[in-house]
Design a protein around this motif. Structure first.
Motif, PDB file in Angstrom:
ATOM      1  N   TYR A  78       0.806  -1.223   0.000  1.00  0.00           N
ATOM      2  CA  TYR A  78       0.000   0.000   0.000  1.00  0.00           C
ATOM      3  C   TYR A  78       0.841   1.278   0.000  1.00  0.00           C
ATOM      4  CZ  TYR A  78       0.589  -1.406   4.915  1.00  0.00           C
ATOM      5  OH  TYR A  78       1.096  -1.864   6.105  1.00  0.00           O
ATOM      6  N   LEU A  79       2.025   1.255   0.577  1.00  0.00           N
ATOM      7  CA  LEU A  79       2.838   2.468   0.562  1.00  0.00           C
ATOM      8  C   LEU A  79       3.324   2.783  -0.844  1.00  0.00           C
ATOM      9  CD1 LEU A  79       5.059   2.313   3.780  1.00  0.00           C
ATOM     10  CD2 LEU A  79       2.812   3.339   3.469  1.00  0.00           C
ATOM     11  N   ALA A  80       3.802   1.780  -1.545  1.00  0.00           N
ATOM     12  CA  ALA A  80       4.316   1.993  -2.907  1.00  0.00           C
ATOM     13  C   ALA A  80       3.190   2.237  -3.898  1.00  0.00           C
ATOM     14  CB  ALA A  80       5.154   0.797  -3.346  1.00  0.00           C
ATOM     15  N   LYS A  81       2.071   1.534  -3.731  1.00  0.00           N
ATOM     16  CA  LYS A  81       0.942   1.668  -4.661  1.00  0.00           C
ATOM     17  C   LYS A  81       0.149   2.949  -4.427  1.00  0.00           C
ATOM     18  CE  LYS A  81       0.975  -2.362  -6.953  1.00  0.00           C
ATOM     19  NZ  LYS A  81      -0.006  -3.395  -6.563  1.00  0.00           N
ATOM     20  N   LYS A  82       0.324   3.563  -3.257  1.00  0.00           N
ATOM     21  CA  LYS A  82      -0.376   4.805  -2.900  1.00  0.00           C
ATOM     22  C   LYS A  82      -1.894   4.625  -2.932  1.00  0.00           C
ATOM     23  CE  LYS A  82       3.432   7.659  -4.542  1.00  0.00           C
ATOM     24  NZ  LYS A  82       3.873   8.766  -5.418  1.00  0.00           N
ATOM     25  N   GLU A  83      -2.311   3.477  -2.405  1.00  0.00           N
ATOM     26  CA  GLU A  83      -3.739   3.184  -2.283  1.00  0.00           C
ATOM     27  C   GLU A  83      -3.922   2.279  -1.071  1.00  0.00           C
ATOM     28  OE1 GLU A  83      -4.174   1.457  -6.164  1.00  0.00           O
ATOM     29  OE2 GLU A  83      -3.853  -0.569  -5.417  1.00  0.00           O
ATOM     30  N   ILE A  84      -5.088   2.349  -0.454  1.00  0.00           N
ATOM     31  CA  ILE A  84      -5.249   1.643   0.804  1.00  0.00           C
ATOM     32  C   ILE A  84      -6.676   1.154   1.007  1.00  0.00           C
ATOM     33  CG2 ILE A  84      -5.629   3.835   2.005  1.00  0.00           C
ATOM     34  CD1 ILE A  84      -4.306   2.587   4.468  1.00  0.00           C
ATOM     35  N   VAL A  85      -6.762  -0.048   1.550  1.00  0.00           N
ATOM     36  CA  VAL A  85      -8.016  -0.618   2.043  1.00  0.00           C
ATOM     37  C   VAL A  85      -7.717  -1.113   3.450  1.00  0.00           C
ATOM     38  CG1 VAL A  85      -9.770  -2.402   1.764  1.00  0.00           C
ATOM     39  CG2 VAL A  85      -8.744  -1.339  -0.257  1.00  0.00           C
ATOM     40  N   ALA A  86      -8.314  -0.495   4.441  1.00  0.00           N
ATOM     41  CA  ALA A  86      -8.079  -0.867   5.833  1.00  0.00           C
ATOM     42  C   ALA A  86      -9.418  -1.167   6.491  1.00  0.00           C
ATOM     43  CB  ALA A  86      -7.363   0.257   6.571  1.00  0.00           C
ATOM     44  N   THR A  87      -9.472  -2.252   7.252  1.00  0.00           N
ATOM     45  CA  THR A  87     -10.738  -2.652   7.876  1.00  0.00           C
ATOM     46  C   THR A  87     -10.506  -3.217   9.277  1.00  0.00           C
ATOM     47  OG1 THR A  87     -10.899  -5.011   7.324  1.00  0.00           O
ATOM     48  CG2 THR A  87     -11.413  -3.446   5.564  1.00  0.00           C
ATOM     49  N   ASN A  88     -11.616  -3.479   9.947  1.00  0.00           N
ATOM     50  CA  ASN A  88     -11.559  -4.140  11.250  1.00  0.00           C
ATOM     51  C   ASN A  88     -11.292  -5.639  11.120  1.00  0.00           C
ATOM     52  OD1 ASN A  88     -13.979  -5.101  10.251  1.00  0.00           O
ATOM     53  ND2 ASN A  88     -15.250  -4.292  11.899  1.00  0.00           N
ATOM     54  N   GLY A  89     -11.102  -6.115   9.914  1.00  0.00           N
ATOM     55  CA  GLY A  89     -10.855  -7.534   9.666  1.00  0.00           C
ATOM     56  C   GLY A  89     -12.120  -8.281   9.288  1.00  0.00           C
ATOM     57  N   LEU A  90     -13.233  -7.855   9.812  1.00  0.00           N
ATOM     58  CA  LEU A  90     -14.504  -8.521   9.539  1.00  0.00           C
ATOM     59  C   LEU A  90     -15.154  -8.002   8.261  1.00  0.00           C
ATOM     60  CD1 LEU A  90     -15.948  -8.497  13.167  1.00  0.00           C
ATOM     61  CD2 LEU A  90     -14.732 -10.353  12.014  1.00  0.00           C
ATOM     62  N   LEU A  91     -14.798  -6.802   7.850  1.00  0.00           N
ATOM     63  CA  LEU A  91     -15.390  -6.197   6.650  1.00  0.00           C
ATOM     64  C   LEU A  91     -14.497  -6.315   5.423  1.00  0.00           C
ATOM     65  CD1 LEU A  91     -17.000  -2.913   8.021  1.00  0.00           C
ATOM     66  CD2 LEU A  91     -18.187  -4.863   7.056  1.00  0.00           C
ATOM     67  N   THR A  92     -13.359  -6.962   5.564  1.00  0.00           N
ATOM     68  CA  THR A  92     -12.385  -7.006   4.468  1.00  0.00           C
ATOM     69  C   THR A  92     -12.969  -7.600   3.203  1.00  0.00           C
ATOM     70  OG1 THR A  92     -10.549  -7.174   6.036  1.00  0.00           O
ATOM     71  CG2 THR A  92     -10.116  -7.839   3.755  1.00  0.00           C
ATOM     72  N   GLN A  93     -13.553  -8.759   3.306  1.00  0.00           N
ATOM     73  CA  GLN A  93     -14.083  -9.435   2.119  1.00  0.00           C
ATOM     74  C   GLN A  93     -15.185  -8.616   1.458  1.00  0.00           C
ATOM     75  OE1 GLN A  93     -15.363 -13.495   2.741  1.00  0.00           O
ATOM     76  NE2 GLN A  93     -16.263 -13.669   0.693  1.00  0.00           N
ATOM     77  N   ALA A  94     -16.095  -8.090   2.253  1.00  0.00           N
ATOM     78  CA  ALA A  94     -17.209  -7.316   1.698  1.00  0.00           C
ATOM     79  C   ALA A  94     -16.712  -6.057   0.994  1.00  0.00           C
ATOM     80  CB  ALA A  94     -18.186  -6.948   2.815  1.00  0.00           C
ATOM     81  N   LEU A  95     -15.730  -5.386   1.593  1.00  0.00           N
ATOM     82  CA  LEU A  95     -15.234  -4.149   0.992  1.00  0.00           C
ATOM     83  C   LEU A  95     -14.485  -4.436  -0.305  1.00  0.00           C
ATOM     84  CD1 LEU A  95     -15.019  -1.130   1.083  1.00  0.00           C
ATOM     85  CD2 LEU A  95     -13.080  -1.331   2.657  1.00  0.00           C
ATOM     86  N   PHE A  96     -13.727  -5.511  -0.338  1.00  0.00           N
ATOM     87  CA  PHE A  96     -13.039  -5.864  -1.584  1.00  0.00           C
ATOM     88  C   PHE A  96     -14.022  -6.253  -2.678  1.00  0.00           C
ATOM     89  CE2 PHE A  96      -8.846  -6.241   0.541  1.00  0.00           C
ATOM     90  CZ  PHE A  96      -8.122  -5.501  -0.382  1.00  0.00           C
ATOM     91  N   GLU A  97     -15.091  -6.920  -2.311  1.00  0.00           N
ATOM     92  CA  GLU A  97     -16.110  -7.254  -3.298  1.00  0.00           C
ATOM     93  C   GLU A  97     -16.703  -5.980  -3.895  1.00  0.00           C
ATOM     94  OE1 GLU A  97     -18.874  -9.745  -1.257  1.00  0.00           O
ATOM     95  OE2 GLU A  97     -17.585 -11.533  -1.333  1.00  0.00           O
TER      96      GLU A  97
END
Length: 264
Positions: free
Chosen positions: A237-256
């Motif tokens: 994420y630092l090199a790509k300059k983009e970020i997806v951060a979650t509580n761990g439980l929402l990771t799959q849903a947010l990526f979808e």
């Protein structure tokens, strides 16, 4: 290396620098703004605050290098690198909106070992160090346990100088705002991540973000039990300059949701 002791010293340096920023906020003049690029503003406050941070952090680890927003130091380090945003939320600061922060991370051989984010106006010090938990003003914090969108509050940032992905981004927002309690745009990525770490937000995403904006916050989120990725689900994420951060439980849903609108 005593990471806890070093972290406490960093906190003291950050508080000292925050006193300068807080004082200047009371008398800041809009005529003192400079432009680095489209909508990319800086002031003497950013530069002076960074100089103060660099000067004092260098005393802690003389051989460490620096990655700084205002490039007051470009020193390279073999083992250690400080990643610094002296005033995350410069636009807020300039317009008198009281949400801005100092962000300081220390990387050891490419891995984060200390993260400090100080939200100046609320006096909230978020921090963590290798081998320890995450804290807010000495109280241990954890990410939320909200399991799905319908019980969650999300955070994001709006692109302000690269608009090539704007249609995809707006479609993503349209999709998400129908599913969750709401979407917030505070205007300081370090604060977004700190709020995620303590459970105020449940997930945060943004593209066209700089390493100094998120380095400390990402570490604090992970130390608080959360997860951080780039838009491809990797840890770059630092090199790509983009970020997806979650509580761990929402990771799959947010990526979808993201994958429906962004093609990486």
């Amino acid at each position: 290396m005593d990471y806890e002791l070093l972290c406490n010293k960093v906190i003291s340096i950050v508080r000292l620098t925050a006193n300068f920023i807080r004082k200047e906020a009371l008398q800041f003049d809009l005529d003192k703004i400079e432009y680095k690029g489209l909508n990319d503003m800086v002031s003497y406050v950013d530069k002076t605050a960074e100089e103060k941070l660099v000067l004092n952090l260098e005393k802690l680890l003389p051989d460490a290098g620096f990655l700084t927003e205002e490039k007051t130091s470009t020193k390279k380090g073999k083992t250690y690198t400080w990643i610094i945003d002296p005033l995350d939320g410069t636009t807020n600061f300039i317009h008198g909106i009281p949400t801005f922060a100092i962000s300081v991370a220390l990387y050891e051989e490419g891995k984060p070992v200390i993260g400090v984010v100080y939200e100046i106006n609320r006096g909230e010090m978020f921090y963590s160090y290798k081998g320890g938990p995450a804290f807010l003003n000495r109280k241990e914090i954890h990410v939320s346990v909200n399991p799905d969108y319908k019980s969650s509050l999300l955070a994001t940032g709006f692109p302000f100088y690269e608009f090539d992905k704007q249609p995809e981004y707006l479609n993503l927002l349209s999709d998400l705002m129908k599913k969750c309690h709401g979407i917030r745009r505070i205007g300081a990525a370090a604060v977004d991540l700190a709020y995620l770490a303590c459970g105020r937000f449940d997930a945060y995403f943004e593209y066209t973000i700089q390493p100094w904006d998120i380095a400390a916050g990402c570490f604090i989120v992970e130390q608080a039990g959360g997860e951080v990725f780039d838009f491809n689900g990797q840890k770059d994420y630092l090199a790509k300059k983009e970020i997806v951060a979650t509580n761990g439980l929402l990771t799959q849903a947010l990526f979808e949701s993201i994958n429906k609108h962004f093609k990486n």
